[in-house]
Design a protein around this motif. Structure first.
Motif, short mmCIF file in Angstrom:
data_model
loop_
_atom_site.label_atom_id
_atom_site.label_comp_id
_atom_site.label_asym_id
_atom_site.label_seq_id
_atom_site.Cartn_x
_atom_site.Cartn_y
_atom_site.Cartn_z
N ALA A 136 -87.50 -34.91 83.28
CA ALA A 136 -88.92 -35.05 83.52
C ALA A 136 -89.38 -35.61 84.91
O ALA A 136 -90.22 -34.98 85.19
N PHE A 137 -88.34 -36.31 85.33
CA PHE A 137 -88.76 -36.57 86.65
C PHE A 137 -88.47 -35.66 87.88
O PHE A 137 -89.42 -35.41 88.89
N TYR A 138 -87.46 -35.00 87.68
CA TYR A 138 -87.30 -33.80 88.39
C TYR A 138 -88.18 -32.77 88.50
O TYR A 138 -88.58 -32.08 89.47
N ARG A 139 -88.65 -32.56 87.16
CA ARG A 139 -89.88 -31.40 87.21
C ARG A 139 -91.30 -32.01 87.51
O ARG A 139 -92.10 -31.46 87.89
N ARG A 140 -91.24 -33.24 87.78
CA ARG A 140 -92.67 -33.95 88.55
C ARG A 140 -92.68 -33.65 89.96
O ARG A 140 -93.72 -33.62 90.74
N MET A 141 -91.30 -33.25 90.40
CA MET A 141 -91.20 -32.84 91.95
C MET A 141 -91.88 -31.57 92.45
O MET A 141 -91.79 -30.66 91.72
N ASP A 142 -92.53 -31.62 93.41
CA ASP A 142 -92.89 -30.39 94.25
C ASP A 142 -91.65 -29.42 94.81
O ASP A 142 -91.65 -28.13 94.78
N HIS A 143 -90.65 -30.19 95.15
CA HIS A 143 -89.41 -29.64 95.59
C HIS A 143 -88.17 -30.78 95.56
O HIS A 143 -88.17 -31.93 95.39
N LEU A 144 -87.15 -30.03 95.25
CA LEU A 144 -85.59 -30.57 94.92
C LEU A 144 -84.79 -30.29 95.91
O LEU A 144 -84.77 -29.26 96.30
N VAL A 145 -83.99 -31.52 96.32
CA VAL A 145 -82.89 -31.15 97.36
C VAL A 145 -81.64 -31.46 96.39
O VAL A 145 -81.29 -32.51 95.83
N VAL A 146 -80.66 -30.53 96.41
CA VAL A 146 -79.26 -30.86 95.97
C VAL A 146 -78.26 -30.95 96.92
O VAL A 146 -78.53 -30.34 98.31
N VAL A 147 -77.34 -31.65 96.80
CA VAL A 147 -76.14 -31.73 97.66
C VAL A 147 -75.12 -30.96 97.27
O VAL A 147 -74.10 -31.05 98.05
N ASN A 148 -75.23 -30.04 96.53
CA ASN A 148 -74.05 -29.26 96.22
C ASN A 148 -74.81 -28.00 95.40
O ASN A 148 -75.54 -27.96 94.30
N PRO A 149 -74.52 -26.63 95.92
CA PRO A 149 -75.24 -25.53 95.39
C PRO A 149 -74.92 -25.12 93.86
O PRO A 149 -75.76 -24.72 93.13
#
Length: 340
Positions: free
Chosen positions: A102-115
């Motif tokens: 739910a937290f991640y879905r609240r974001m406008d954009h996500l950054v991952v450190v591994n594809p």
């Protein structure tokens, strides 16, 4: 000037990679872009960009404010990657895992450190165009290769013979990190000095705490557990080691591997698919404890092979350099501000 607010509580818990990655990024932005980015930490005023490094409930509530600007989430873990790390009883585990997504879905954009995390996030109904891969990095000022004279002095300080082969592991002591295999390898190789730099960052909440506590209290004679080590001392352990070994079963992009590269220490890893997409060619891979044991024997018997992996470590450090990542982060924030 872009007003970027960082939100993090990662530094409250020592000895975890999330805190290291957070501190590295804040330092990079302040040192490289002080005239372009205004960086604030845990301040709830108006911002152009709010970058969330941890998923604290108070941070989640702040995302409902229009003052937050463009909301960026840093994905350091997913529910499935917490298995083998923490003991969370039901129904609290299910509630917490639901909250993470739910937290991640609240974001406008996500950054991952591994594809490798991108398809997993897509499976949670997060659009691919809202996810960007940006790898971790470490500062060459904090993690660097020391001189032979300095290394000799450090070995003397830690009471390790100059000719002793040393294997280092680092991270939290937990099942997910493959600590059991590290201990087994120490038992199989009594003539090698094994060191594990790290401890129980989450105390008794750590999965298997009681069992691992017994191992830490009475390890094999050639295995040393240092407990949680400050970064200023951790660089010493990388430098006195002939080989860095991380037998983890589940990782993102371990800061410890980048720290080892920066110190020119060869790296041996459990050969996970996620490593192949980011550091292929820079490490020696092994599928299980028997293969790790064989790789250790081969590297000890073939100094040229060990020397080659030292060169590969330095090459990896160059590729994941602060300078290159600074350009990537600058472009990312500028682009995100335009989207906002």
């Amino acid at each position: 000037m872009l007003d970027i607010h960082m939100f993090s509580s990662a530094t409250k818990v020592k000895g975890q990679g999330v805190g290291s990655a957070y501190m590295e990024l804040v330092r990079l932005l302040k040192s490289h872009f002080k005239n372009e980015f205004k960086i604030s930490v845990n301040q709830f005023g108006r911002a152009d960009i709010s970058h969330y490094h941890t998923i604290d409930p108070r941070f989640f509530l702040s995302t409902f404010s229009r003052r937050r600007g463009r909301k960026i989430g840093y994905v350091h873990f997913l529910p499935e990657t917490l298995e083998g790390s923490l003991t969370i009883p039901q129904p609290f585990k299910s509630i917490f895992y639901h909250y993470v997504i739910a937290f991640y879905r609240r974001m406008d954009h996500l950054v991952v450190v591994n594809p490798s995390f991108i398809p997993k996030l897509i499976a949670y109904q997060i659009p691919a165009n809202k996810i960007t891969y940006i790898p971790n990095f470490v500062s060459r000022k904090e993690f660097y290769q020391k001189t032979p004279e300095e290394i000799a002095a450090l070995r003397q300080h830690y009471q390790i013979a100059a000719d002793k082969f040393v294997i280092l592991g680092a991270g939290q002591i937990q099942e997910r990190k493959g600590v059991d295999d590290f201990v087994e390898l120490a038992r199989r190789n009594p003539d090698i000095q094994f060191i594990w730099a790290g401890g129980f960052s989450f105390g008794k909440m750590t999965e298997g705490y009681q069992r691992y506590k017994k191992i830490v209290d009475a390890p094999p004679a050639n295995l040393r557990f240092t407990g949680i080590v400050e970064r200023s001392e951790l660089v010493n352990f990388y430098n006195i080691s002939d080989l860095f070994l991380l037998p983890s079963y589940n990782e993102l992009f371990p800061m410890s591997v980048l720290e080892s590269f920066a110190c020119g220490t060869p790296v041996l890893l459990r050969d996970l698919s996620l490593y192949r997409s980011i550091i292929a060619g820079y490490y020696v891979g092994a599928t299980d404890v028997d293969a790790m044991n064989q790789q250790i024997a081969d590297l000890r018997q073939k100094p040229a092979a060990l020397s080659y992996m030292q060169q590969q470590a330095r090459a990896a450090a160059d590729y994941y350099s602060e300078e290159r990542l600074a350009e990537i982060w600058h472009r990312f924030y500028v682009d995100q501000a335009r989207e906002g």
